[in-house]
Design a protein around this motif. Structure first.
Motif, PDB file in Angstrom:
ATOM      1  N   THR A  44       3.251  37.554  22.376  1.00 16.08           N
ATOM      2  CA  THR A  44       4.632  37.823  23.095  1.00 16.08           C
ATOM      3  C   THR A  44       5.299  39.110  22.227  1.00 16.08           C
ATOM      4  O   THR A  44       4.604  39.651  21.000  1.00 16.08           O
ATOM      5  N   THR A  45       6.204  39.360  22.330  1.00 11.18           N
ATOM      6  CA  THR A  45       7.082  40.460  21.586  1.00 11.18           C
ATOM      7  C   THR A  45       8.395  39.658  20.698  1.00 11.18           C
ATOM      8  O   THR A  45       8.578  38.613  21.094  1.00 11.18           O
ATOM      9  N   GLN A  46       8.778  40.211  19.721  1.00 11.04           N
ATOM     10  CA  GLN A  46       9.853  39.575  18.954  1.00 11.04           C
ATOM     11  C   GLN A  46      11.068  39.252  19.742  1.00 11.04           C
ATOM     12  O   GLN A  46      11.639  38.357  19.420  1.00 11.04           O
ATOM     13  N   ASP A  47      11.279  40.178  20.759  1.00 11.83           N
ATOM     14  CA  ASP A  47      12.482  39.918  21.672  1.00 11.83           C
ATOM     15  C   ASP A  47      12.242  38.915  22.415  1.00 11.83           C
ATOM     16  O   ASP A  47      13.346  38.146  22.750  1.00 11.83           O
ATOM     17  N   CYS A  48      11.077  38.559  22.850  1.00  9.84           N
ATOM     18  CA  CYS A  48      10.833  37.280  24.076  1.00  9.84           C
ATOM     19  C   CYS A  48      10.465  36.271  22.954  1.00  9.84           C
ATOM     20  O   CYS A  48      10.600  35.009  23.845  1.00  9.84           O
ATOM     21  N   ARG A  49      10.160  36.036  21.720  1.00 14.44           N
ATOM     22  CA  ARG A  49       9.624  34.745  21.215  1.00 14.44           C
ATOM     23  C   ARG A  49      10.545  33.739  21.300  1.00 14.44           C
ATOM     24  O   ARG A  49      10.161  32.639  21.989  1.00 14.44           O
ATOM     25  N   GLN A  50      11.771  33.728  20.973  1.00 15.25           N
ATOM     26  CA  GLN A  50      12.528  32.576  21.048  1.00 15.25           C
ATOM     27  C   GLN A  50      12.923  31.958  22.433  1.00 15.25           C
ATOM     28  O   GLN A  50      12.968  31.040  22.778  1.00 15.25           O
ATOM     29  N   GLU A  51      13.117  33.068  23.418  1.00 16.35           N
ATOM     30  CA  GLU A  51      13.018  32.466  24.686  1.00 16.35           C
ATOM     31  C   GLU A  51      12.103  31.884  25.321  1.00 16.35           C
ATOM     32  O   GLU A  51      12.022  30.895  25.848  1.00 16.35           O
ATOM     33  N   LEU A  52      10.869  32.477  25.091  1.00 16.22           N
ATOM     34  CA  LEU A  52       9.654  31.891  25.601  1.00 16.22           C
ATOM     35  C   LEU A  52       9.519  30.464  24.915  1.00 16.22           C
ATOM     36  O   LEU A  52       9.032  29.623  25.494  1.00 16.22           O
ATOM     37  N   LEU A  53       9.581  30.403  23.538  1.00  8.29           N
ATOM     38  CA  LEU A  53       9.529  28.715  22.939  1.00  8.29           C
ATOM     39  C   LEU A  53      10.631  27.905  23.487  1.00  8.29           C
ATOM     40  O   LEU A  53      10.240  26.736  23.817  1.00  8.29           O
ATOM     41  N   MET A  54      11.714  28.393  24.087  1.00  4.46           N
ATOM     42  CA  MET A  54      13.048  27.484  24.664  1.00  4.46           C
ATOM     43  C   MET A  54      12.343  27.008  25.941  1.00  4.46           C
ATOM     44  O   MET A  54      12.337  26.134  26.114  1.00  4.46           O
ATOM     45  N   LEU A  55      11.753  28.057  26.618  1.00  2.00           N
ATOM     46  CA  LEU A  55      11.102  27.737  27.907  1.00  2.00           C
ATOM     47  C   LEU A  55       9.952  26.774  27.741  1.00  2.00           C
ATOM     48  O   LEU A  55       9.759  26.002  28.754  1.00  2.00           O
ATOM     49  N   MET A  56       9.232  27.095  27.137  1.00  2.00           N
ATOM     50  CA  MET A  56       8.032  26.192  26.744  1.00  2.00           C
ATOM     51  C   MET A  56       8.423  24.854  26.502  1.00  2.00           C
ATOM     52  O   MET A  56       7.754  23.924  26.815  1.00  2.00           O
ATOM     53  N   GLU A  57       9.556  24.492  25.867  1.00  2.00           N
ATOM     54  CA  GLU A  57      10.183  23.205  25.548  1.00  2.00           C
ATOM     55  C   GLU A  57      10.326  22.294  26.955  1.00  2.00           C
ATOM     56  O   GLU A  57      10.440  21.341  26.884  1.00  2.00           O
ATOM     57  N   HIS A  58      10.708  22.996  28.032  1.00  2.00           N
ATOM     58  CA  HIS A  58      10.942  22.434  29.341  1.00  2.00           C
ATOM     59  C   HIS A  58       9.832  22.379  30.496  1.00  2.00           C
ATOM     60  O   HIS A  58       9.874  22.124  31.519  1.00  2.00           O
ATOM     61  N   MET A  59       8.731  22.925  29.713  1.00  2.00           N
ATOM     62  CA  MET A  59       7.382  22.888  30.775  1.00  2.00           C
ATOM     63  C   MET A  59       6.864  21.591  30.869  1.00  2.00           C
ATOM     64  O   MET A  59       7.125  20.855  29.935  1.00  2.00           O
ATOM     65  N   PRO A  60       6.016  21.205  31.747  1.00  3.01           N
ATOM     66  CA  PRO A  60       5.629  19.808  32.092  1.00  3.01           C
ATOM     67  C   PRO A  60       4.256  19.499  31.323  1.00  3.01           C
ATOM     68  O   PRO A  60       3.416  19.320  32.093  1.00  3.01           O
ATOM     69  N   LEU A  61       4.267  20.006  30.234  1.00  2.78           N
ATOM     70  CA  LEU A  61       2.850  19.780  29.233  1.00  2.78           C
ATOM     71  C   LEU A  61       3.567  19.625  27.786  1.00  2.78           C
ATOM     72  O   LEU A  61       4.549  19.972  27.294  1.00  2.78           O
ATOM     73  N   SER A  62       2.598  18.891  26.812  1.00  2.00           N
ATOM     74  CA  SER A  62       2.871  18.726  25.470  1.00  2.00           C
ATOM     75  C   SER A  62       2.105  19.729  24.848  1.00  2.00           C
ATOM     76  O   SER A  62       1.131  20.137  25.040  1.00  2.00           O
ATOM     77  N   TRP A  63       2.698  20.421  23.830  1.00  2.00           N
ATOM     78  CA  TRP A  63       2.149  21.502  22.990  1.00  2.00           C
ATOM     79  C   TRP A  63       2.679  21.448  21.561  1.00  2.00           C
ATOM     80  O   TRP A  63       3.704  20.850  21.357  1.00  2.00           O
ATOM     81  N   LYS A  64       1.958  22.003  20.682  1.00  2.00           N
ATOM     82  CA  LYS A  64       2.617  22.092  19.370  1.00  2.00           C
ATOM     83  C   LYS A  64       2.207  23.474  18.693  1.00  2.00           C
ATOM     84  O   LYS A  64       1.022  23.784  19.197  1.00  2.00           O
ATOM     85  N   ILE A  65       2.966  23.894  18.085  1.00  2.61           N
ATOM     86  CA  ILE A  65       2.672  25.403  17.290  1.00  2.61           C
ATOM     87  C   ILE A  65       1.756  25.113  15.977  1.00  2.61           C
ATOM     88  O   ILE A  65       2.005  23.819  15.314  1.00  2.61           O
ATOM     89  N   LEU A  66       0.716  25.598  15.646  1.00  2.00           N
ATOM     90  CA  LEU A  66      -0.222  25.438  14.760  1.00  2.00           C
ATOM     91  C   LEU A  66       0.060  26.427  13.811  1.00  2.00           C
ATOM     92  O   LEU A  66       0.467  27.655  13.981  1.00  2.00           O
ATOM     93  N   VAL A  67       0.102  26.144  12.565  1.00  2.00           N
ATOM     94  CA  VAL A  67       0.314  27.109  11.194  1.00  2.00           C
ATOM     95  C   VAL A  67      -0.986  27.879  10.778  1.00  2.00           C
ATOM     96  O   VAL A  67      -2.067  27.537  11.069  1.00  2.00           O
TER      97      VAL A  67
END
Length: 67
Positions: A44-67
């Motif tokens: 993604t882009t730096q400008d879209c990153r936060q919005e994308l992560l916020m929208l993913m919180e509301h998606m009907p699937l479970s996920w986690k960020i890996l370091v």
């Protein structure tokens, strides 16, 4: 500048994640790194990153960020 997010979803949710993210106006591009473990790379882009992560919180699937 591109931002790369490594995440893990259930193997059966990879296709759903791709469709949902692409449906958001191409806020990101999903690449599957390990289909057996459900590890994906989200470009993604730096400008879209936060919005994308916020929208993913509301998606009907479970996920986690890996370091």
């Amino acid at each position: 500048m591109d931002v790369l997010i490594r995440a893990m979803v259930r193997r059966t949710d990879i296709n759903l994640l791709v469709r949902l993210v692409e449906g958001l106006g191409h806020m990101g591009v999903i690449t599957t790194l390990d289909k057996e473990q459900g590890i994906v790379l989200i470009q993604t882009t730096q400008d879209c990153r936060q919005e994308l992560l916020m929208l993913m919180e509301h998606m009907p699937l479970s996920w986690k960020i890996l370091v």
